[in-house]
Design a protein around this motif. Structure first.
Motif, PDB file in Angstrom:
ATOM      1  N   LEU A 168       0.858  -1.187   0.000  1.00 30.07           N
ATOM      2  CA  LEU A 168       0.000   0.000   0.000  1.00 30.07           C
ATOM      3  C   LEU A 168       0.893   1.235   0.000  1.00 30.07           C
ATOM      4  N   GLU A 169       0.642   2.131  -0.968  1.00 24.60           N
ATOM      5  CA  GLU A 169       1.395   3.390  -0.990  1.00 24.60           C
ATOM      6  C   GLU A 169       0.470   4.511  -0.536  1.00 24.60           C
ATOM      7  N   LYS A 170       0.632   5.708  -1.105  1.00 27.48           N
ATOM      8  CA  LYS A 170      -0.241   6.799  -0.673  1.00 27.48           C
ATOM      9  C   LYS A 170      -1.595   6.678  -1.373  1.00 27.48           C
ATOM     10  N   PRO A 171      -2.687   6.919  -0.656  1.00 32.98           N
ATOM     11  CA  PRO A 171      -3.993   6.806  -1.312  1.00 32.98           C
ATOM     12  C   PRO A 171      -4.163   7.893  -2.368  1.00 32.98           C
ATOM     13  N   VAL A 172      -4.895   7.565  -3.438  1.00 34.90           N
ATOM     14  CA  VAL A 172      -5.085   8.574  -4.488  1.00 34.90           C
ATOM     15  C   VAL A 172      -6.300   9.452  -4.185  1.00 34.90           C
ATOM     16  N   ASP A 173      -7.256   8.913  -3.431  1.00 34.97           N
ATOM     17  CA  ASP A 173      -8.423   9.715  -3.044  1.00 34.97           C
ATOM     18  C   ASP A 173      -9.018   9.127  -1.754  1.00 34.97           C
ATOM     19  N   LYS A 174     -10.126   9.689  -1.326  1.00 27.75           N
ATOM     20  CA  LYS A 174     -10.689   9.278  -0.040  1.00 27.75           C
ATOM     21  C   LYS A 174     -11.156   7.817  -0.060  1.00 27.75           C
ATOM     22  N   GLN A 175     -11.734   7.398  -1.184  1.00 24.58           N
ATOM     23  CA  GLN A 175     -12.186   6.013  -1.301  1.00 24.58           C
ATOM     24  C   GLN A 175     -11.002   5.064  -1.166  1.00 24.58           C
ATOM     25  N   ASP A 176      -9.915   5.451  -1.819  1.00 26.48           N
ATOM     26  CA  ASP A 176      -8.704   4.639  -1.768  1.00 26.48           C
ATOM     27  C   ASP A 176      -8.180   4.577  -0.326  1.00 26.48           C
ATOM     28  N   ALA A 177      -8.240   5.714   0.368  1.00 27.60           N
ATOM     29  CA  ALA A 177      -7.801   5.747   1.772  1.00 27.60           C
ATOM     30  C   ALA A 177      -8.679   4.811   2.595  1.00 27.60           C
ATOM     31  N   TYR A 178      -9.979   4.835   2.312  1.00 28.37           N
ATOM     32  CA  TYR A 178     -10.913   3.978   3.038  1.00 28.37           C
ATOM     33  C   TYR A 178     -10.581   2.499   2.782  1.00 28.37           C
ATOM     34  N   ARG A 179     -10.299   2.203   1.506  1.00 35.60           N
ATOM     35  CA  ARG A 179      -9.964   0.822   1.132  1.00 35.60           C
ATOM     36  C   ARG A 179      -8.725   0.357   1.923  1.00 35.60           C
ATOM     37  N   MET A 180      -7.723   1.247   1.987  1.00 33.37           N
ATOM     38  CA  MET A 180      -6.483   0.877   2.682  1.00 33.37           C
ATOM     39  C   MET A 180      -6.712   0.698   4.175  1.00 33.37           C
ATOM     40  N   LEU A 181      -7.376   1.685   4.770  1.00 31.75           N
ATOM     41  CA  LEU A 181      -7.562   1.638   6.228  1.00 31.75           C
ATOM     42  C   LEU A 181      -8.429   0.448   6.629  1.00 31.75           C
TER      43      LEU A 181
ATOM     44  N   LEU B  83     -11.611  -0.754  14.464  1.00 35.63           N
ATOM     45  CA  LEU B  83     -12.117   0.618  14.361  1.00 35.63           C
ATOM     46  C   LEU B  83     -13.456   0.645  13.635  1.00 35.63           C
ATOM     47  N   SER B  84     -14.333   1.510  14.093  1.00 35.91           N
ATOM     48  CA  SER B  84     -15.649   1.584  13.460  1.00 35.91           C
ATOM     49  C   SER B  84     -15.545   2.329  12.124  1.00 35.91           C
ATOM     50  N   GLU B  85     -16.519   2.057  11.255  1.00 35.70           N
ATOM     51  CA  GLU B  85     -16.609   2.757   9.968  1.00 35.70           C
ATOM     52  C   GLU B  85     -16.608   4.272  10.182  1.00 35.70           C
ATOM     53  N   GLU B  86     -17.406   4.665  11.190  1.00 33.37           N
ATOM     54  CA  GLU B  86     -17.585   6.088  11.470  1.00 33.37           C
ATOM     55  C   GLU B  86     -16.236   6.741  11.784  1.00 33.37           C
ATOM     56  N   LEU B  87     -15.459   6.036  12.630  1.00 28.28           N
ATOM     57  CA  LEU B  87     -14.157   6.586  13.020  1.00 28.28           C
ATOM     58  C   LEU B  87     -13.219   6.667  11.815  1.00 28.28           C
ATOM     59  N   LEU B  88     -13.260   5.596  10.986  1.00 27.48           N
ATOM     60  CA  LEU B  88     -12.380   5.602   9.810  1.00 27.48           C
ATOM     61  C   LEU B  88     -12.702   6.786   8.906  1.00 27.48           C
ATOM     62  N   TRP B  89     -14.015   7.037   8.690  1.00 28.15           N
ATOM     63  CA  TRP B  89     -14.389   8.136   7.806  1.00 28.15           C
ATOM     64  C   TRP B  89     -14.053   9.491   8.424  1.00 28.15           C
ATOM     65  N   GLU B  90     -14.240   9.562   9.745  1.00 28.57           N
ATOM     66  CA  GLU B  90     -13.892  10.825  10.411  1.00 28.57           C
ATOM     67  C   GLU B  90     -12.398  11.106  10.208  1.00 28.57           C
ATOM     68  N   TYR B  91     -11.617  10.026  10.341  1.00 27.05           N
ATOM     69  CA  TYR B  91     -10.172  10.179  10.165  1.00 27.05           C
ATOM     70  C   TYR B  91      -9.850  10.582   8.718  1.00 27.05           C
ATOM     71  N   ILE B  92     -10.519   9.942   7.777  1.00 27.78           N
ATOM     72  CA  ILE B  92     -10.258  10.252   6.358  1.00 27.78           C
ATOM     73  C   ILE B  92     -10.609  11.713   6.076  1.00 27.78           C
ATOM     74  N   HIS B  93     -11.738  12.163   6.644  1.00 29.67           N
ATOM     75  CA  HIS B  93     -12.148  13.552   6.391  1.00 29.67           C
ATOM     76  C   HIS B  93     -11.198  14.569   7.032  1.00 29.67           C
ATOM     77  N   SER B  94     -10.366  14.112   7.971  1.00 26.31           N
ATOM     78  CA  SER B  94      -9.391  15.050   8.561  1.00 26.31           C
ATOM     79  C   SER B  94      -8.347  15.457   7.522  1.00 26.31           C
ATOM     80  N   GLY B  95      -8.235  14.687   6.435  1.00 25.65           N
ATOM     81  CA  GLY B  95      -7.282  15.015   5.370  1.00 25.65           C
ATOM     82  C   GLY B  95      -5.898  14.440   5.625  1.00 25.65           C
ATOM     83  N   GLU B  96      -5.686  13.905   6.816  1.00 29.38           N
ATOM     84  CA  GLU B  96      -4.334  13.425   7.162  1.00 29.38           C
ATOM     85  C   GLU B  96      -3.846  12.255   6.304  1.00 29.38           C
ATOM     86  N   PRO B  97      -4.731  11.319   5.911  1.00 32.03           N
ATOM     87  CA  PRO B  97      -4.232  10.119   5.226  1.00 32.03           C
ATOM     88  C   PRO B  97      -3.583  10.385   3.864  1.00 32.03           C
ATOM     89  N   MET B  98      -3.931  11.513   3.228  1.00 34.79           N
ATOM     90  CA  MET B  98      -3.681  11.607   1.794  1.00 34.79           C
ATOM     91  C   MET B  98      -2.217  11.536   1.357  1.00 34.79           C
TER      92      MET B  98
END
Ligand code: TTP
Length: 630
Positions: free
Chosen positions: A98-111, A155-170
């Protein structure tokens, strides 16, 4: 500071970090390594299926990143670097990379794949030593990798999405950053934490120790991309053990054309030599054992400090950080057009800022670092812009004449500005642009220090305070936020008070702060339970301080207090150096130690003198008026 001789080996070399990663820059800067940042243009597109293990992919990518930079710098006739460091961090789970996610969906897939499981983080590192011979670039490549195991909690779905929306994963491998919010997802880490953040510092130092210190090549047991280095430690190495790393060089088949040559590359040892386009054995190279004196890294840093300061000043003056605020990467030519400067000069300045960690440079252009956004843009809450401009326009000319100041024992206003100190002081208050510059400078420091000064002591017992020489009211506004029952009067010269509205904080209830104009040496002081002198006492000679402290003491009722904010020196008066250096351009005032402030304040009837060293630029001294009259 360089803590060990291993990194000291690199001090005199031109070291280039072929990475745009701010984390890598920070890790290496933190240990005192001086380097330039030239991000690699190598696209991370190697065919993953051609590697038998994930770490091989990371090592090869790191190598290609570094080789691309070394070649580019050589071709562009920039001075060929001595060493180029490249790195690549990947996350591996179930043998997948896994490298850097290309978008939020990709980040979700990885996490989601990492959720509740243990995974490995691999960082591949390549250290390339470069030599230019007959205009041909010769390179010796050393590489290694480090593995760290990390386990995520369930981790819950909700937490994962909250984390993704923080912008940090990208911009992070695997879609998380363990050093920040992502740390909350992690149950355990086995191995080097910094390796996860992007650079295995400990292994890097051991690798340098192998390269520069091991006595002979016979002692080296090269392992096939083993993550365990040949040396156990890089401590206690002395220059007596030093040897040129090329002594231990071994040739190998390494293709640096940008393609991974499957099968061949990974049977090689982990040190290899490359001439641009060719593979060259180095066994016959002259290896001269050098025992250099320990490098005076602190002195070298001081020798160069003025260049760094001036680069910061000029970039601030040209408002480059303002221009880049909230903008994506911007090309040098566009920045040059905006500031109305030459493209070549601007590019040099931008690169200097990138090397100092003020800007980030990528192939797309330059952008502000987080600290540039916070401290260097002119309108930020904690902006230091005002003080930087004051340093450039006022302090720099004074310090240019330091030699005269030392010889003659006086401030060099006449030489620096063609004016005497008194006339210059009048300028602060009469010439609009000088006044505003000075107020902006004072405001910068006051904003940065206000919270620490306001909370150094519990001041909740006071109902009213008067900040004498409180200038823009920065400390006053902070005080009324911390102590909602406090009312603060800012007392300063009429010319200052007339200009304070510009500095009023937005979105804050400002009513508890009032401004009163007057001269604290001549006029009656407003009534208050608490008087404040912030950055005032160090400026004045003893006679003036006598007038001021006598007045305050006289108006203070028993139980009232005086809060002094100054940088308090240690008893030897050599630290903190920021205050000692400030003294170099002072005329009549002086910085004081704890015991000197205590003595001074007690002389004017203040007791219970308490001193709090805040760790910020200003410390705090609180004392109380007892029932004594002078
Ligand atoms: C897993 C993890 C990765 N990372 C970062 C480290 C790397 O910067 C990044 C992985 O991407 P890399 O491709 O290794 O590096 P980069 O793109 O940031 O920089 P360059 O290619 O120019 O060298 O992920 C963290 O910061 N924290 C973490 O917890």
């Amino acid at each position: 500071m360089v803590l060990n001789p291993v990194l000291g080996k690199l001090v005199s070399k031109r070291v280039v970090l072929a990475s745009a990663s701010p984390r890598r820059q920070e890790i290496l800067t933190n240990v005192g390594l001086r380097f330039e940042v030239v991000p690699s243009w190598f696209k991370e597109t190697l065919e993953k299926s051609s590697f038998t293990a994930p770490y091989e992919y990371a090592v090869e990518t790191a190598k290609q990143k570094a080789l691309e930079v070394a070649n580019r710098m050589h071709i562009k006739h920039m001075r060929t670097p001595d060493i180029v460091i490249g790195a690549d961090t990947i996350v591996s789970v179930d043998k997948q990379i896994l490298e850097k996610p290309v978008d939020k969906q990709d980040a979700y897939r990885m996490l989601s794949r990492l959720n509740g499981k243990e995974h490995s983080v691999f960082t591949g590192v390549a250290i390339i030593h470069c030599h230019s011979k007959d205009n041909q670039l010769e390179m010796e490549v050393t590489d290694f990798y480090e593995e760290t195991k990390v386990k995520f909690s369930e981790l819950s779905e909700e937490l994962l999405w909250e984390y993704i929306h923080s912008g940090e994963p990208m911009d992070k491998a695997g879609g998380y950053g363990i050093q920040a919010l992502g740390g909350m997802l992690v149950e355990y880490v086995h191995g080097d934490f910094l390796n996860v953040v992007g650079f295995p510092l400990n292994h890097f130092c051991k690798k340098l120790a192998e390269l520069y210190y091991l006595p002979s090549k016979h002692n080296i047991q090269h392992k096939k991309y083993d993550s365990i280095p040949s040396v156990d430690t890089f401590e206690n190495l002395s220059d007596g053990e030093s040897s040129n790393f090329t002594e231990r060089k071994v040739a190998s088949k390494l293709d640096h054309s940008g393609m991974h040559s499957s099968g061949a590359a990974y049977t090689s040892e982990n040190t290899s030599a490359v001439r641009t386009g060719f593979t060259v054995p180095l066994e016959n190279q002259n290896a001269v054992s050098q025992s250099a004196p320990k490098l005076p890294s602190k002195i070298l840093e001081l020798m160069d400090g003025f260049r760094a300061s001036k680069a910061l000043f000029v970039a601030s003056k040209l408002k480059i950080f303002d221009h880049l605020k909230d903008k994506g990467p911007t090309k040098a030519v566009d920045i040059a057009n905006y500031v109305g400067a030459s493209v070549c000069g601007t590019e040099r300045l931008l690169d200097a800022c990138a090397s100092l960690g003020l800007l980030e440079k990528t192939p797309q252009g330059y952008s502000n670092t987080d600290s540039a956004n916070t401290y260097l843009t002119s309108d930020g809450k904690y902006s230091l812009h005002g003080y930087i401009i004051h340093s450039n326009d006022h302090l720099w000319p004074l310090f240019t004449n330091l030699e005269f100041a030392v010889k003659e024992g006086s401030r060099q206003n006449h030489r620096a500005f063609g004016k005497k100190a008194d006339d210059l002081f009048k300028d602060y208050y009469h010439r609009q642009e000088v006044k505003q510059r000075f107020m902006a400078a004072m405001h910068s420091i006051a904003r940065l220090t206000a919270r620490d000064v306001a909370t150094a002591f519990d001041l909740s017992q006071f109902k009213s305070a008067c900040d004498l020489g409180g200038c823009t009211g920065a400390l006053a506004y902070e005080l009324v936020q911390v102590y909602p029952n406090l009312k603060v009067t800012v007392f300063d010269l009429p010319e200052v008070i007339a200009n304070t509205s510009y500095f009023q904080p937005s979105g804050q209830h400002t009513a508890p702060v009032t401004f009163v104009s007057g001269d604290f040496f001549k006029d009656n002081l407003p009534e208050a339970d608490l008087y404040i002198l912030s950055r005032v006492l160090h400026d004045w000679p003893d006679e003036k301080i006598h007038v001021l402290l006598s007045k305050i003491s006289a108006v203070c009722k028993p139980g009232s207090a005086l809060l002094v904010a100054e940088t308090v020196l240690d008893e030897q008066k050599t630290h903190p150096s920021v205050a000692v250096l400030q003294s170099l351009s002072m005329t009549e005032g002086k910085q004081r130690s704890s015991s000197e402030y205590k003595q001074l304040l007690e002389k004017y009837g203040f007791t219970d003198v308490q001193i709090k060293i805040t760790g910020n630029l200003l410390d705090a001294v609180l004392c109380f008026k007892k029932n004594l009259s002078l």
